[in-house]
Write a protein that holds these residues in place. Structure first.
Motif, mmCIF file in Angstrom:
data_model
loop_
_atom_site.group_PDB
_atom_site.id
_atom_site.type_symbol
_atom_site.label_atom_id
_atom_site.label_comp_id
_atom_site.label_asym_id
_atom_site.label_seq_id
_atom_site.Cartn_x
_atom_site.Cartn_y
_atom_site.Cartn_z
ATOM 1 N N MET A 19 0.174 -1.239 0.239
ATOM 2 C CA MET A 19 -0.321 -0.083 -0.207
ATOM 3 C C MET A 19 0.844 1.024 -0.380
ATOM 4 O O MET A 19 -0.348 2.659 -0.320
ATOM 5 C CB MET A 19 -0.764 -0.086 1.111
ATOM 6 N N ARG A 20 2.075 0.989 -0.069
ATOM 7 C CA ARG A 20 3.357 2.347 -0.053
ATOM 8 C C ARG A 20 3.251 2.685 -2.392
ATOM 9 O O ARG A 20 2.399 2.502 -2.591
ATOM 10 C CB ARG A 20 4.630 1.897 0.077
ATOM 11 N N ASN B 296 15.056 -5.785 -9.781
ATOM 12 C CA ASN B 296 15.879 -6.587 -11.019
ATOM 13 C C ASN B 296 17.249 -6.735 -11.072
ATOM 14 O O ASN B 296 17.600 -8.059 -11.472
ATOM 15 C CB ASN B 296 14.710 -6.392 -12.248
ATOM 16 N N MET C 82 12.294 -15.547 -13.373
ATOM 17 C CA MET C 82 11.876 -14.374 -12.806
ATOM 18 C C MET C 82 10.338 -13.713 -13.209
ATOM 19 O O MET C 82 10.043 -12.538 -13.232
ATOM 20 C CB MET C 82 13.220 -13.073 -13.122
ATOM 21 N N GLY C 83 9.794 -14.645 -13.876
ATOM 22 C CA GLY C 83 8.252 -13.459 -15.237
ATOM 23 C C GLY C 83 8.641 -11.971 -15.475
ATOM 24 O O GLY C 83 8.200 -11.971 -14.978
ATOM 25 N N LEU C 84 10.045 -12.230 -16.286
ATOM 26 C CA LEU C 84 10.121 -10.762 -16.998
ATOM 27 C C LEU C 84 10.325 -11.361 -18.753
ATOM 28 O O LEU C 84 10.896 -12.877 -18.126
ATOM 29 C CB LEU C 84 11.461 -10.226 -16.466
ATOM 30 N N ARG D 49 12.947 -16.924 5.653
ATOM 31 C CA ARG D 49 13.422 -16.492 6.505
ATOM 32 C C ARG D 49 14.544 -16.449 7.866
ATOM 33 O O ARG D 49 14.044 -17.021 8.730
ATOM 34 C CB ARG D 49 12.615 -14.989 6.795
ATOM 35 N N ALA E 56 13.426 -10.376 18.854
ATOM 36 C CA ALA E 56 12.526 -9.344 18.787
ATOM 37 C C ALA E 56 14.075 -8.032 18.902
ATOM 38 O O ALA E 56 14.244 -7.535 18.545
ATOM 39 C CB ALA E 56 11.971 -8.814 20.129
ATOM 40 N N MET F 294 9.211 -9.846 -8.429
ATOM 41 C CA MET F 294 9.106 -9.903 -9.980
ATOM 42 C C MET F 294 7.850 -10.806 -10.457
ATOM 43 O O MET F 294 8.278 -10.695 -11.647
ATOM 44 C CB MET F 294 10.402 -11.348 -10.493
ATOM 45 N N ARG F 295 7.179 -10.578 -10.565
ATOM 46 C CA ARG F 295 5.603 -11.436 -10.989
ATOM 47 C C ARG F 295 4.935 -9.866 -11.887
ATOM 48 O O ARG F 295 5.342 -9.318 -11.765
ATOM 49 C CB ARG F 295 4.553 -11.741 -9.997
ATOM 50 N N ALA F 296 4.123 -10.683 -12.380
ATOM 51 C CA ALA F 296 3.305 -9.748 -13.981
ATOM 52 C C ALA F 296 2.843 -8.907 -12.514
ATOM 53 O O ALA F 296 2.184 -9.567 -11.517
ATOM 54 C CB ALA F 296 2.526 -10.956 -14.203
ATOM 55 N N GLN G 211 -7.095 -5.711 -2.980
ATOM 56 C CA GLN G 211 -6.684 -5.758 -1.568
ATOM 57 C C GLN G 211 -6.757 -4.507 -0.843
ATOM 58 O O GLN G 211 -6.552 -3.966 0.083
ATOM 59 C CB GLN G 211 -4.535 -5.529 -2.225
ATOM 60 N N ASN G 212 -6.702 -3.194 -1.705
ATOM 61 C CA ASN G 212 -6.750 -2.294 -0.432
ATOM 62 C C ASN G 212 -7.788 -2.551 0.121
ATOM 63 O O ASN G 212 -8.577 -2.068 1.614
ATOM 64 C CB ASN G 212 -6.577 -1.016 -1.805
ATOM 65 N N ALA H 27 -7.218 -3.964 2.617
ATOM 66 C CA ALA H 27 -6.613 -3.895 3.911
ATOM 67 C C ALA H 27 -7.066 -2.819 4.701
ATOM 68 O O ALA H 27 -7.625 -2.663 6.114
ATOM 69 C CB ALA H 27 -4.991 -3.855 2.845
ATOM 70 N N GLY I 297 -2.008 5.928 7.049
ATOM 71 C CA GLY I 297 -1.447 4.806 7.505
ATOM 72 C C GLY I 297 -1.493 3.588 6.517
ATOM 73 O O GLY I 297 -0.709 2.926 6.403
ATOM 74 N N MET I 298 -2.520 3.938 5.540
ATOM 75 C CA MET I 298 -2.206 3.103 4.286
ATOM 76 C C MET I 298 -1.246 4.004 3.238
ATOM 77 O O MET I 298 -0.992 2.990 2.436
ATOM 78 C CB MET I 298 -4.036 2.857 3.769
ATOM 79 N N GLY I 299 -0.593 4.531 3.433
ATOM 80 C CA GLY I 299 0.080 5.486 2.348
ATOM 81 C C GLY I 299 -0.988 5.781 0.808
ATOM 82 O O GLY I 299 0.004 5.496 0.027
ATOM 83 N N ASP J 53 7.261 -10.411 18.259
ATOM 84 C CA ASP J 53 7.544 -11.557 18.330
ATOM 85 C C ASP J 53 7.646 -12.115 19.616
ATOM 86 O O ASP J 53 7.163 -11.559 20.839
ATOM 87 C CB ASP J 53 9.846 -11.423 18.862
ATOM 88 N N GLY K 170 8.961 -12.398 13.640
ATOM 89 C CA GLY K 170 8.856 -11.331 12.870
ATOM 90 C C GLY K 170 7.405 -10.773 11.968
ATOM 91 O O GLY K 170 7.559 -10.507 11.172
ATOM 92 N N ARG L 173 5.396 -11.849 11.780
ATOM 93 C CA ARG L 173 3.890 -14.040 11.341
ATOM 94 C C ARG L 173 4.523 -14.594 12.411
ATOM 95 O O ARG L 173 4.735 -15.445 13.023
ATOM 96 C CB ARG L 173 5.237 -13.969 9.942
#
Lengths: 395, 395
Positions: free
Chosen positions: A1-2, A14, A37-39, A231, A236, B1-3, B13-14, B17, B36-38, B212, B229, B231
């Motif tokens: 959402m940035r 890339n 890479m889907g490019l 990952r 923390a 790197m996806r389409a 998505q918005n 969110a 907050g959402m940019g 964490d 992290g 998740r």
């Protein structure tokens, strides 16, 4: 959402992703890059042209092009000598420094061992800086150093500068990163040796391709690193995976950390040599001699390895129940201890880990041998290059 | 790197969110959403218009607009009655079902307890299906059920259908998700109660805002969930965080899992009642009575709680060294046990956890009380709505 990334951000990302892919996986064809890479093909072509011009990769005709199937796809490789990093490994009784080229190849190394001894922080800084200078001198004039990092057997602050707590080397709250950076004349990031061992084995070792990994590093102490969902599990403060200080034996001995019955007190080098009733200094040679004696039928050594193997299995079973890894990798001196105790370890896992958790579990020794943390340090040092390949390699 | 995602993907998505943000954090102003959402103001306005039309949110004038500072920003709230989920909680001796509205509010619930007893899988399926039917009948005609999930004290396959291993309820390799789905007439996802307790406390409980987290759930057995992290730590198969089966006492008793000396055998309900020399059935009432007796000066109960508190501290210290959480949350019956044993727990952590790891550590009881896993099940059930708010709520 940035806010959306700019064209330039996307190009940089890339370029980094393509270069990192070839760095990690070795030579690939343009067709594989396009698919992976889907490019589209023209974008891949533009990226490889930029990286070729920067001297980071080269493209070759494939050796065995499939006959009669059109124009063969070019093979993309890194140029391992053009850029390099400095990777340092601090062990209790061993210091190592290496020049590591793109692609993860160790181009040159210097090391010093002091079995049963230790290195003070002053000596460590001096030695590693001297090694770094010699490694730099030996590099080709056009080769460029793009980063440096050190693996230490200690709790390290998240910013990679301060060494917070290293009971086995006797250093606490030392600005080791800053001191080594000053002495080496360039910024050196520091990281925990277990974490970096995990990173090394995950990138190009026994754990390559696995998303859920526990790496266990044996030295005088026991360190570790955890990869969860692909990952690094940092915790923390960046301090996670202090697996050597999991209490496994409430009736155990005092640990250098101040607690007692820690896993390290049952499976570390001191524990092994004590259980096998062997004298001599701590260190890899003594561990090797004990394992060798057991293989030759020495009863004390056999008994000692059985005891250590049993505790090794207890701790692994706990980690398996807690973390559900697909693979556990034994590094450092545990590379010798695990194969010699596999029966005990397996037996303990079978009795203590849940059946669901051990069904698909693999146990392996580190492919990168004692150098897993060193390779991890190299990967840490290369990170800046993949963030911005062109500028980092030409600055 | 996806389409690149389509405009429609981005809009969905918005919408998800934004709706999730209001669901988790409660009423917010449009200005806060914009920051907050940019996203810009007109985009936020278009999203709230769509969600308002779908009946999922409403917008109000703020009660205390800052005088003289221009047009006040509208406050966005969920409409908690318009869509709901069904959340089920399976305990060893307790079954609960709830209708949970958008915003996480429990609108209605049904439960049955059988202290010291158990529920068979047939009875569990029947009872929960019956509860679900009654909860649905009591809902307003225009209210719409958008998902259902159940928390179970068992190892659950990653797809949320098969219950793989539940020693304390005596169910193994049962297609519980499929059976409950068939009986309830809609798809029900199942999850481990410790994992879902962690999700509940992380979303809207004591661990909100922490990335964490270790959540420890006390029932007859000991379950847990780990957030790393930000998740959920799932492990390779979705089985991670079986913290009750970490071996802490090599001289301990046999555990229902087949191993011995598991943490569960030292701090679970059986261990507490045995250590406190108390009879009576297992269950929350008996735990409460033991804690109460200790508070009134009963020597056996005091001694029992000290013993359990000591083991509780040992296990928490291990988890702290391994995972470096910022917060540990005690749920289920440990909500009663932890405050009564905090001195032992703290003392053990101080002697066993590394100083670096305990410096910023917080220990808290679950804010959602016994309902932490139920709230986590509700969040799991709402996930589909946030993936695609408009279609899911109108389908």
């Amino acid at each position: 959402m940035r806010a959306a990334p700019t064209q330039e951000d996307i190009r940089r990302q890339n370029l980094g992703a393509l270069l990192r892919r070839v760095h990690v996986h070795g030579p690939v064809t343009r067709a594989q890059l396009t698919a992976g890479m889907g490019l589209n093909r023209s974008t891949i072509g533009a990226l490889t042209a930029d990286l070729t011009e920067a001297g980071l990769i080269l493209e070759e005709q494939p050796r065995d092009p499939a006959a009669g199937r059109g124009r063969p796809s070019l093979v993309v490789k890194v140029r391992s000598q053009r850029v390099y990093v400095l990777a340092f490994g601090v062990g209790v009784d061993r210091l190592v420094a290496a020049r590591v080229g793109l692609g993860g190849v160790i181009l040159d190394r210097r090391e010093i061992e002091r079995p049963g001894g230790q290195f003070s922080i002053d000596e460590t800084v001096d030695r590693l800086a001297e090694f770094a200078a010699r490694l730099g001198e030996a590099a080709a004039p056009e080769a460029r150093c793009v980063g440096a990092a050190a693996a230490v057997p200690a709790v390290v602050a998240r910013d990679g500068g301060e060494l917070r707590y290293g009971p086995n080397i006797g250093w606490n709250a030392e600005p080791f990163g800053a001191r080594l950076s000053a002495a080496a004349g360039r910024h050196v990031v520091i990281g925990n040796d277990g974490d970096l061992g995990a990173l090394g084995e995950h990138t190009r070792g026994a754990a390559a391709g696995y998303d859920d990994v526990v790496y266990i590093h044996g030295d005088v102490g026991i360190g570790g690193g955890i990869i969860a969902g692909g990952r690094r599990l940092t915790g923390a403060d960046g301090f996670a995976a202090e697996i050597g200080h999991m209490m496994v034996n409430p009736n155990g001995r005092e640990c250098p950390c101040g607690s007692y019955g820690c896993w390290e007190t049952e499976i570390g080098e001191r524990a092994l040599l004590r259980a096998a009733r062997r004298g001599g200094p701590l260190g890899r040679e003594s561990v090797h001699a004990a394992v060798d004696a057991a293989a030759r039928g020495d009863k004390d050594a056999e008994e000692g390895l059985r005891t250590v193997g049993d505790w090794l299995g207890v701790g692994v079973a706990n980690l398996v129940n807690l973390l559900n890894p697909r693979i556990v990798v034994f590094g450092g001196t545990l590379r010798m201890v695990y194969p010699a105790t596999a029966a005990q370890v397996r037996s303990r896992i079978n009795s203590t880990a849940l059946a669901t958790h051990r069904e698909h579990l693999r146990l392996r020794t580190a492919l990168l041998a004692d150098d897993a943390p060193l390779h991890g340090a190299a990967e840490l040092a290369f990170a800046g290059l993949f963030d911005n390949p062109i500028e980092t390699s030409s600055a």
